[in-house]
Design an enzyme around this catalytic site. Structure first.
Site, PDB file in Angstrom:
ATOM      1  CG  LEU A 110      -4.301 -12.696  -4.361  1.00  0.00           C
ATOM      2  CD1 LEU A 110      -2.764 -13.207  -4.334  1.00  0.00           C
ATOM      3  CD2 LEU A 110      -4.480 -12.247  -3.003  1.00  0.00           C
ATOM      4  CD  GLU A 111      -8.371  -5.464  -8.960  1.00  0.00           C
ATOM      5  OE1 GLU A 111      -7.900  -4.319  -8.849  1.00  0.00           O
ATOM      6  OE2 GLU A 111      -9.606  -5.542  -9.006  1.00  0.00           O
TER       7      GLU A 111
ATOM      8  CB  ALA B 277      -0.848   0.030   1.296  1.00  0.00           C
TER       9      ALA B 277
END
Length: 188
Positions: A136-137, A115
């Protein structure tokens, strides 16, 4: 509902096969090299990304439609590192295969390491009695290429347990992503 601790996660993984393969404790180095941590944490489990990726491309000028998804919108790669183009995304799957108990709902959150680099990891909740590899993206929100590492931590799963069984589980209703393996594209 209550958040489950590392003790509960260990017991469910070892006795009921909830997470396979299961890593007991946090791994921060592998073969003498630093890695983005994975394994059991205080109140969750950090899953790893497998080395299978589908990178979004606009080569065919396709329209992204969840009801009629064009698989040609992706380029498939198998690699230890995936480079996601600027302002683009890639799909992957977890190394771990999960089996969610009937009284449990999970919430999956991206790791702060990614992040802080502008890479958003998006995973929907895993419902009671869902099982499979988690798709997952990874969204690269930056104007620069971004790197995602296979076989390292990418997201944390938090387990919430109810004091009673749900009336209808994901398995009961025949959910379309039940027992998915590999990177799974949208299904209408």
């Amino acid at each position: 509902m209550s958040v489950k601790s590392d003790r509960w996660i260990r017991r469910m993984a070892m006795e009921h096969g909830m997470i396979e393969p299961f890593v007991d404790g946090q791994v921060r180095t592998h073969a003498g090299q630093r890695v983005i941590s994975y394994g059991t944490s205080s109140y969750g489990y950090d899953v790893r990304c497998a080395n299978e990726f589908k990178i979004f491309t606009n080569i065919n000028s396709a329209i992204v439609d969840p009801k009629d998804f064009d698989a040609n919108s992706f380029v498939d790669i198998t690699a230890d590192v995936c480079i996601i183009p600027p302002n683009s995304f890639a799909l992957a799957r977890t190394v771990e295969y999960l089996r969610i108990p009937r009284r449990v709902l999970t919430i999956c959150l991206g790791k702060s390491t990614y992040a802080r680099c502008g890479i958003i990891v998006n995973v929907t909740p895993l419902e009671p009695e869902w099982e499979g590899h988690v798709t997952l993206e990874f969204s690269n929100t930056t104007p620069l290429p971004a790197r995602v590492y296979a076989n390292e931590g990418v997201a944390q799963i938090v387990f919430l347990e109810s004091d009673e069984d749900c009336l209808v589980s994901y398995r009961d209703r025949g959910g379309k992503y039940q027992r998915q393996t590999g990177v799974t594209l949208p299904r209408a």
